[in-house]
Write an enzyme that holds these catalytic residues in place. Structure first.
Site, PDB file in Angstrom:
ATOM      1  NE  ARG A  35     -49.120   0.402  12.390  1.00  0.00           N
ATOM      2  CZ  ARG A  35     -48.495   1.432  11.853  1.00  0.00           C
ATOM      3  NH1 ARG A  35     -47.371   1.869  12.373  1.00  0.00           N
ATOM      4  NH2 ARG A  35     -48.959   2.000  10.788  1.00  0.00           N
ATOM      5  NE  ARG A  39     -38.903   2.358  14.581  1.00  0.00           N
ATOM      6  CZ  ARG A  39     -37.891   2.011  13.783  1.00  0.00           C
ATOM      7  NH1 ARG A  39     -38.117   1.403  12.645  1.00  0.00           N
ATOM      8  NH2 ARG A  39     -36.662   2.315  14.117  1.00  0.00           N
ATOM      9  NE  ARG A  48     -37.769  -2.137  10.906  1.00  0.00           N
ATOM     10  CZ  ARG A  48     -36.826  -1.455  10.277  1.00  0.00           C
ATOM     11  NH1 ARG A  48     -35.609  -1.949  10.212  1.00  0.00           N
ATOM     12  NH2 ARG A  48     -37.089  -0.299   9.711  1.00  0.00           N
ATOM     13  CG  ASP A  84     -47.339  -1.809   6.393  1.00  0.00           C
ATOM     14  OD1 ASP A  84     -48.164  -1.517   7.273  1.00  0.00           O
ATOM     15  OD2 ASP A  84     -46.708  -0.944   5.763  1.00  0.00           O
ATOM     16  CE1 TYR A 161     -49.592   5.491   3.361  1.00  0.00           C
ATOM     17  CE2 TYR A 161     -51.617   4.274   3.744  1.00  0.00           C
ATOM     18  CZ  TYR A 161     -50.544   4.990   4.229  1.00  0.00           C
ATOM     19  OH  TYR A 161     -50.412   5.208   5.559  1.00  0.00           O
TER      20      TYR A 161
HETATM   21  O1  1CP Z   1     -48.761  -5.607  15.541  1.00  0.00           O
HETATM   22  C1  1CP Z   1     -49.135  -5.093  14.503  1.00  0.00           C
HETATM   23  O2  1CP Z   1     -50.215  -4.490  14.397  1.00  0.00           O
HETATM   24  C2  1CP Z   1     -48.189  -5.200  13.338  1.00  0.00           C
HETATM   25  C3  1CP Z   1     -48.740  -5.327  11.998  1.00  0.00           C
HETATM   26  C4  1CP Z   1     -49.046  -3.991  11.288  1.00  0.00           C
HETATM   27  C5  1CP Z   1     -50.310  -3.527  10.894  1.00  0.00           C
HETATM   28  C6  1CP Z   1     -51.648  -4.162  11.221  1.00  0.00           C
HETATM   29  C7  1CP Z   1     -48.089  -3.046  10.817  1.00  0.00           C
HETATM   30  C8  1CP Z   1     -46.637  -3.119  11.011  1.00  0.00           C
HETATM   31  N1  1CP Z   1     -48.759  -2.078  10.099  1.00  0.00           N
HETATM   32  C9  1CP Z   1     -50.094  -2.354  10.141  1.00  0.00           C
HETATM   33  C10 1CP Z   1     -51.169  -1.623   9.462  1.00  0.00           C
HETATM   34  C11 1CP Z   1     -50.852  -0.301   8.829  1.00  0.00           C
HETATM   35  N2  1CP Z   1     -49.781   0.067   8.075  1.00  0.00           N
HETATM   36  C12 1CP Z   1     -51.767   0.773   8.821  1.00  0.00           C
HETATM   37  C13 1CP Z   1     -53.130   0.698   9.424  1.00  0.00           C
HETATM   38  C14 1CP Z   1     -53.055   0.965  10.889  1.00  0.00           C
HETATM   39  C15 1CP Z   1     -53.092   2.396  11.198  1.00  0.00           C
HETATM   40  O3  1CP Z   1     -54.107   3.021  10.829  1.00  0.00           O
HETATM   41  O4  1CP Z   1     -52.127   2.858  11.803  1.00  0.00           O
HETATM   42  C16 1CP Z   1     -51.197   1.815   8.088  1.00  0.00           C
HETATM   43  C17 1CP Z   1     -51.797   3.166   7.807  1.00  0.00           C
HETATM   44  C18 1CP Z   1     -49.944   1.368   7.612  1.00  0.00           C
HETATM   45  C19 1CP Z   1     -49.008   2.108   6.737  1.00  0.00           C
HETATM   46  C20 1CP Z   1     -47.696   2.260   7.423  1.00  0.00           C
HETATM   47  N3  1CP Z   1     -46.778   1.263   7.520  1.00  0.00           N
HETATM   48  C21 1CP Z   1     -47.204   3.359   8.130  1.00  0.00           C
HETATM   49  C22 1CP Z   1     -47.959   4.661   8.341  1.00  0.00           C
HETATM   50  C23 1CP Z   1     -47.425   5.722   7.468  1.00  0.00           C
HETATM   51  C24 1CP Z   1     -48.357   6.888   7.341  1.00  0.00           C
HETATM   52  O5  1CP Z   1     -48.893   7.061   6.254  1.00  0.00           O
HETATM   53  O6  1CP Z   1     -48.558   7.608   8.331  1.00  0.00           O
HETATM   54  C25 1CP Z   1     -45.935   3.027   8.616  1.00  0.00           C
HETATM   55  C26 1CP Z   1     -44.990   3.885   9.395  1.00  0.00           C
HETATM   56  C27 1CP Z   1     -45.690   1.684   8.239  1.00  0.00           C
HETATM   57  C28 1CP Z   1     -44.530   0.825   8.595  1.00  0.00           C
HETATM   58  C29 1CP Z   1     -44.832  -0.163   9.676  1.00  0.00           C
HETATM   59  N4  1CP Z   1     -45.837  -1.134   9.613  1.00  0.00           N
HETATM   60  C30 1CP Z   1     -45.797  -1.927  10.735  1.00  0.00           C
HETATM   61  C31 1CP Z   1     -44.706  -1.471  11.538  1.00  0.00           C
HETATM   62  C32 1CP Z   1     -44.287  -2.088  12.857  1.00  0.00           C
HETATM   63  C33 1CP Z   1     -44.124  -0.371  10.884  1.00  0.00           C
HETATM   64  C34 1CP Z   1     -42.914   0.395  11.353  1.00  0.00           C
HETATM   65  C35 1CP Z   1     -41.800   0.010  10.480  1.00  0.00           C
HETATM   66  C36 1CP Z   1     -40.443  -0.188  11.138  1.00  0.00           C
HETATM   67  O7  1CP Z   1     -40.210  -1.155  11.882  1.00  0.00           O
HETATM   68  O8  1CP Z   1     -39.562   0.614  10.791  1.00  0.00           O
END
Ligand code: 1CP
Length: 353
Positions: A35, A39, A48, A84, A161
């Site tokens: 990540r 944010r 964003r 994502d 999911y």
């Molecule tokens: O730099 C990077 O890594 C950005 C690319 C990236 C990746 C590899 C994002 C952006 N998400 C992910 C993978 C991801 N998404 C995972 C696997 C990583 C981990 O285990 O944390 C998971 C579980 C998700 C699902 C997801 N997407 C969540 C988690 C929700 C939960 O169930 O707890 C969330 C909050 C997101 C949204 C998201 N994805 C990525 C970002 C930067 C965000 C935040 C969104 C925003 O800007 O509002």
């Protein structure tokens, strides 16, 4: 053209990150941060704040900008595609929404064996072409010695999911389907694996040097359940992708699964902080590379403490070839970006051979 391509492929193969993937000696330990474009980073929020998360994912120029900027601002050794885990589920039949401050929500979850047929395997990846467009832009914009990591969700994490309809604490619906109707479970997992194989192969063809499979939530399973219901599917996925590019097999949350994770395959084992790195590596075997594994909460510590904690992880790796430093899980939105940048400097300084 042939010569130019050979030269750029050679520069990427010669990068710190790719050398570590192949367990070759490096000048210092390479790292990237899960990540890293998120944010916590003002440069990410600047983009964003103008678009929704989904728009950002689906606009190749913006996805490229946040990927390349995060890599550059941090000075990490690899970029990860901005995307994502869940948008690939949309063309399979899932109604996905990212709600403000809530994370992903699925409006039509798969709630039993009778629902499984609503989730169709993709036979073409055209519907997510925005991802491959982003990859081509990112590859062209990155420095020639910085590899690009593609990624997808592992089948269990995606299934959780699709079934729960969002994040979950106890995975009650997921495990109920798994336990009550193993046939339907295997159909669901097979469709996810077929789709993710196509998706990752297309990411590699578009320009990724390596891909990570995120099994972020498989840690909720006991070893016997992982072995029976998950491992064969992950193994099939990795076997189909690895002839094209190395796979990082990341599994979060359960040290009792380390040896099964290794059996599922992958040239690199991604691991969280719940086991110490030396023990994890010994369990995986030293014939595989390892990625990890500082507790992300260390980022909140004062800088001298943070530096010690980086040093602790590097000491356990003993300078052995094939260590990629990372956090055990993603950066959190309220982390101080200066502390994240400090981690990069500490790893490069303390990891020097
Ligand atoms: O730099 C990077 O890594 C950005 C690319 C990236 C990746 C590899 C994002 C952006 N998400 C992910 C993978 C991801 N998404 C995972 C696997 C990583 C981990 O285990 O944390 C998971 C579980 C998700 C699902 C997801 N997407 C969540 C988690 C929700 C939960 O169930 O707890 C969330 C909050 C997101 C949204 C998201 N994805 C990525 C970002 C930067 C965000 C935040 C969104 C925003 O800007 O509002």
């Amino acid at each position: 053209m042939g010569v130019a391509c050979d030269t750029s492929a050679a520069r990427l193969a010669d990068s710190r990150f790719m050398k570590a993937v192949h367990r070759q000696p490096v000048d210092t330990t390479p790292l990237w941060i899960m990540r890293q474009a998120g944010r916590y980073l003002p440069e990410y929020m600047a983009v964003r704040s103008k678009v929704s998360f989904m728009e950002l994912c689906k606009t190749p120029e913006l996805a490229c900008e946040v990927t390349v900027t995060a890599r550059q601002v941090l000075g990490v050794d690899a970029a990860i595609l901005f995307a994502d885990l869940l948008p690939i589920l949309e063309p399979m039949g899932i109604d996905l929404e990212y709600q403000k401050g809530e994370g992903p929500v699925i409006h039509n979850p798969i709630r039993g064996s009778h629902d499984v047929d609503r989730l169709q395997a993709l036979t073409s990846t055209e519907s997510v072409d925005y991802v491959f467009q982003a990859i081509r832009l990112i590859r062209a914009a990155l420095p020639g010695d910085i590899p690009l990591i593609g990624f997808a969700g592992a089948p269990f994490t995606l299934a959780s999911y699709a079934i729960e309809g969002g994040g979950s604490k106890n995975y009650v619906h997921t495990k109920s389907l798994m336990y009550n109707d193993e046939g339907a479970w295997n159909v669901l997992m097979s469709r996810l694996v077929d789709t993710v194989i196509l998706y990752l192969q297309a990411q590699i063809q578009a320009g990724c040097q390596c891909v990570q499979v995120f099994d972020s939530w498989a840690g909720c399973l006991c070893p016997a359940d992982y072995q029976r219901y998950v491992l064969p599917h992950v193994r099939r996925l990795i076997q189909a992708v690895e002839p094209l590019a190395p796979v990082i097999n990341f599994l979060n949350g359960n040290p009792a699964l380390l040896s099964l994770q290794r059996q599922a395959g992958g040239q690199v084992m991604g691991t969280d902080w719940r086991s110490s790195l030396d023990v994890a590596w010994q369990t995986f075997g030293h014939d595989v590379a390892i990625q990890g594994n500082m507790d992300p909460v260390s980022i909140y510590a004062d800088l001298p403490v943070l530096k010690q904690r980086v040093g602790d992880v590097l000491r356990l790796a003993q300078g052995r070839a094939g260590h990629i430093f990372n956090l055990g899980h993603g950066v959190m939105p309220d982390m101080n970006p200066d502390h994240v940048k400090a981690v990069v400097d500490y790893v490069h300084e303390l990891g020097r051979r």
